[in-house]
Enzyme design. Structure first.
Site, PDB file in Angstrom:
ATOM      1  N   HIS A  25       0.797  -1.279  -0.128  1.00  0.00           N
ATOM      2  CA  HIS A  25       0.121   0.009  -0.188  1.00  0.00           C
ATOM      3  C   HIS A  25       0.931   1.228   0.099  1.00  0.00           C
ATOM      4  O   HIS A  25       1.334   1.661   1.043  1.00  0.00           O
ATOM      5  CB  HIS A  25      -0.897  -0.235   1.111  1.00  0.00           C
ATOM      6  CG  HIS A  25      -2.077  -1.128   1.032  1.00  0.00           C
ATOM      7  ND1 HIS A  25      -1.854  -2.259   1.422  1.00  0.00           N
ATOM      8  CD2 HIS A  25      -3.265  -1.153   0.554  1.00  0.00           C
ATOM      9  CE1 HIS A  25      -2.751  -3.170   1.245  1.00  0.00           C
ATOM     10  NE2 HIS A  25      -3.926  -2.311   0.549  1.00  0.00           N
ATOM     11  N   HIS A  32      -4.787  -5.623  -6.402  1.00  0.00           N
ATOM     12  CA  HIS A  32      -4.637  -6.967  -5.693  1.00  0.00           C
ATOM     13  C   HIS A  32      -6.095  -7.498  -4.992  1.00  0.00           C
ATOM     14  O   HIS A  32      -7.169  -6.527  -5.418  1.00  0.00           O
ATOM     15  CB  HIS A  32      -3.846  -6.375  -4.452  1.00  0.00           C
ATOM     16  CG  HIS A  32      -4.169  -5.526  -3.615  1.00  0.00           C
ATOM     17  ND1 HIS A  32      -3.857  -3.989  -3.624  1.00  0.00           N
ATOM     18  CD2 HIS A  32      -4.730  -5.452  -2.310  1.00  0.00           C
ATOM     19  CE1 HIS A  32      -4.260  -3.368  -2.647  1.00  0.00           C
ATOM     20  NE2 HIS A  32      -4.857  -3.982  -1.818  1.00  0.00           N
ATOM     21  N   CYS A  67     -12.847  -5.136   6.740  1.00  0.00           N
ATOM     22  CA  CYS A  67     -12.237  -5.110   5.379  1.00  0.00           C
ATOM     23  C   CYS A  67     -10.739  -5.809   5.407  1.00  0.00           C
ATOM     24  O   CYS A  67     -10.391  -5.984   6.589  1.00  0.00           O
ATOM     25  CB  CYS A  67     -12.154  -3.793   4.659  1.00  0.00           C
ATOM     26  SG  CYS A  67     -13.413  -2.839   4.301  1.00  0.00           S
ATOM     27  N   HIS A  69      -7.582  -8.699   3.456  1.00  0.00           N
ATOM     28  CA  HIS A  69      -7.133  -9.306   2.412  1.00  0.00           C
ATOM     29  C   HIS A  69      -7.168 -10.809   2.573  1.00  0.00           C
ATOM     30  O   HIS A  69      -6.514 -11.421   3.482  1.00  0.00           O
ATOM     31  CB  HIS A  69      -5.780  -8.814   2.048  1.00  0.00           C
ATOM     32  CG  HIS A  69      -5.521  -7.419   1.892  1.00  0.00           C
ATOM     33  ND1 HIS A  69      -5.542  -6.606   2.903  1.00  0.00           N
ATOM     34  CD2 HIS A  69      -5.692  -6.710   0.783  1.00  0.00           C
ATOM     35  CE1 HIS A  69      -5.671  -5.120   2.510  1.00  0.00           C
ATOM     36  NE2 HIS A  69      -5.608  -5.044   1.257  1.00  0.00           N
ATOM     37  N   GLU A  87     -10.398  -8.475  14.193  1.00  0.00           N
ATOM     38  CA  GLU A  87     -10.532  -7.012  14.367  1.00  0.00           C
ATOM     39  C   GLU A  87     -11.657  -6.933  15.561  1.00  0.00           C
ATOM     40  O   GLU A  87     -11.719  -5.764  16.224  1.00  0.00           O
ATOM     41  CB  GLU A  87     -11.308  -6.441  13.069  1.00  0.00           C
ATOM     42  CG  GLU A  87     -10.142  -6.237  12.018  1.00  0.00           C
ATOM     43  CD  GLU A  87     -10.364  -5.491  10.736  1.00  0.00           C
ATOM     44  OE1 GLU A  87     -11.417  -4.704  11.016  1.00  0.00           O
ATOM     45  OE2 GLU A  87      -9.921  -5.741   9.856  1.00  0.00           O
ATOM     46  N   GLU A 114      -5.684   2.783  -2.615  1.00  0.00           N
ATOM     47  CA  GLU A 114      -6.167   1.426  -2.566  1.00  0.00           C
ATOM     48  C   GLU A 114      -6.485   1.000  -4.009  1.00  0.00           C
ATOM     49  O   GLU A 114      -7.230   2.015  -4.800  1.00  0.00           O
ATOM     50  CB  GLU A 114      -7.326   1.562  -1.639  1.00  0.00           C
ATOM     51  CG  GLU A 114      -7.167   1.353  -0.296  1.00  0.00           C
ATOM     52  CD  GLU A 114      -6.570  -0.103   0.332  1.00  0.00           C
ATOM     53  OE1 GLU A 114      -6.179  -0.849  -0.533  1.00  0.00           O
ATOM     54  OE2 GLU A 114      -6.427  -0.393   1.539  1.00  0.00           O
ATOM     55  N   GLU A 116      -7.918  -2.243  -5.722  1.00  0.00           N
ATOM     56  CA  GLU A 116      -8.559  -3.657  -5.178  1.00  0.00           C
ATOM     57  C   GLU A 116      -9.790  -4.116  -6.059  1.00  0.00           C
ATOM     58  O   GLU A 116     -10.643  -3.391  -6.442  1.00  0.00           O
ATOM     59  CB  GLU A 116      -9.174  -3.469  -3.700  1.00  0.00           C
ATOM     60  CG  GLU A 116      -7.901  -3.141  -2.800  1.00  0.00           C
ATOM     61  CD  GLU A 116      -8.527  -2.910  -1.385  1.00  0.00           C
ATOM     62  OE1 GLU A 116      -7.530  -3.093  -0.531  1.00  0.00           O
ATOM     63  OE2 GLU A 116      -9.570  -2.817  -1.145  1.00  0.00           O
TER      64      GLU A 116
END
EC number: 5.3.3.2
Length: 182
Positions: A25, A32, A67, A69, A87, A114, A116
Site C-alpha cells: 500500500h 490486488h 475489510c 485481504h 478485528e 487502494e 482492489e
C-alpha cells in the site's frame, strides 16, 4: 498475528504473485485482492466502524464493519471470518455474497492508494464485540437506512469503498434485504 500479504492481480483479475501487506500500500499500489464485509446484529442493525488512527490508509475514517485481504489459498469467506475474529472478536454466520465484482481505486489524503478487486459480503453476529484497538477506534450499531442516508448526504464522512458499494443499486437492495431477514 502473522505477517499478512496481498495477492497481486493482473488487469483480468488473475493472481500474479504476493506482496507483504504494508509494503503493497503506497502511492503506486498494484491491483490486488481484498474483501469488504457488512456485519449485522440480531436486530438487523449494521456495525459501522471507525478505522484506528494507526491505520496506513484512511486512518480515523468511518467505514463498513470489516475489510481485509485473503491470504494465498484462503477462500474470501474464510478471510471474512478470520478478520471478524481478529478485528472485532466475534463469530459470524457464513458470509453471503452481496457484490462479487466490486472493484475500485481511491487515494487517501496522505497519498496512499487502494487498488482492489474487492468482493463484498454480509454476515451476522450475536456475539459481544471485543474490539482490537489496533484496527478499530470506535464503532456504532446503526439502522441500515440511517447509514445509507448518511452516506448519501455526507459521502466525505465515510470510506470511499463504502460509499461506492452503497451507490450500487443491486448491492443496496441486497444489503437491505439481508438486514431485514433476522
Amino acid at each position: 498475528m502473522q505477517t499478512e500479504h496481498v495477492i497481486l492481480l493482473n488487469a483480468q483479475g488473475v493472481p500474479t504473485g504476493t506482496l507483504e501487506k504494508y509494503a503493497a500500500h503506497t502511492a503506486d499500489t498494484l491491483l490486488h485482492l481484498a474483501f469488504s464485509s457488512w456485519l449485522f446484529n440480531a436486530k438487523g442493525q449494521l456495525l459501522v466502524t471507525r478505522r484506528a488512527l494507526s491505520k496506513k490508509a484512511w486512518p480515523g475514517v468511518w467505514t463498513n464493519s470489516v475489510c481485509g485481504h485473503p491470504q494465498l489459498g484462503e477462500r474470501n469467506e474464510d478471510a471474512v471470518i478470520r478478520r471478524c475474529r481478529y478485528e472485532l472478536g466475534v463469530e459470524i454466520t457464513p458470509p453471503e455474497s452481496i457484490y462479487p465484482d466490486f472493484r475500485y481505486r481511491a487515494t487517501d489524503p496522505n497519498g496512499i492508494v487502494e487498488n482492489e478487486v474487492c468482493p463484498v459480503f454480509a454476515a451476522r453476529t450475536n456475539s459481544a464485540l471485543q474490539i482490537n484497538d489496533d484496527e478499530v477506534m470506535d464503532y456504532q450499531w446503526c439502522d441500515l437506512a440511517d447509514v445509507l442516508h448518511g452516506i448519501d448526504a455526507t459521502p466525505w464522512a465515510f470510506s470511499p469503498w463504502m460509499v461506492m458499494q452503497a451507490a450500487n443499486s443491486e448491492a443496496r437492495k441486497l444489503l437491505s434485504a439481508f438486514a431485514q431477514h433476522n
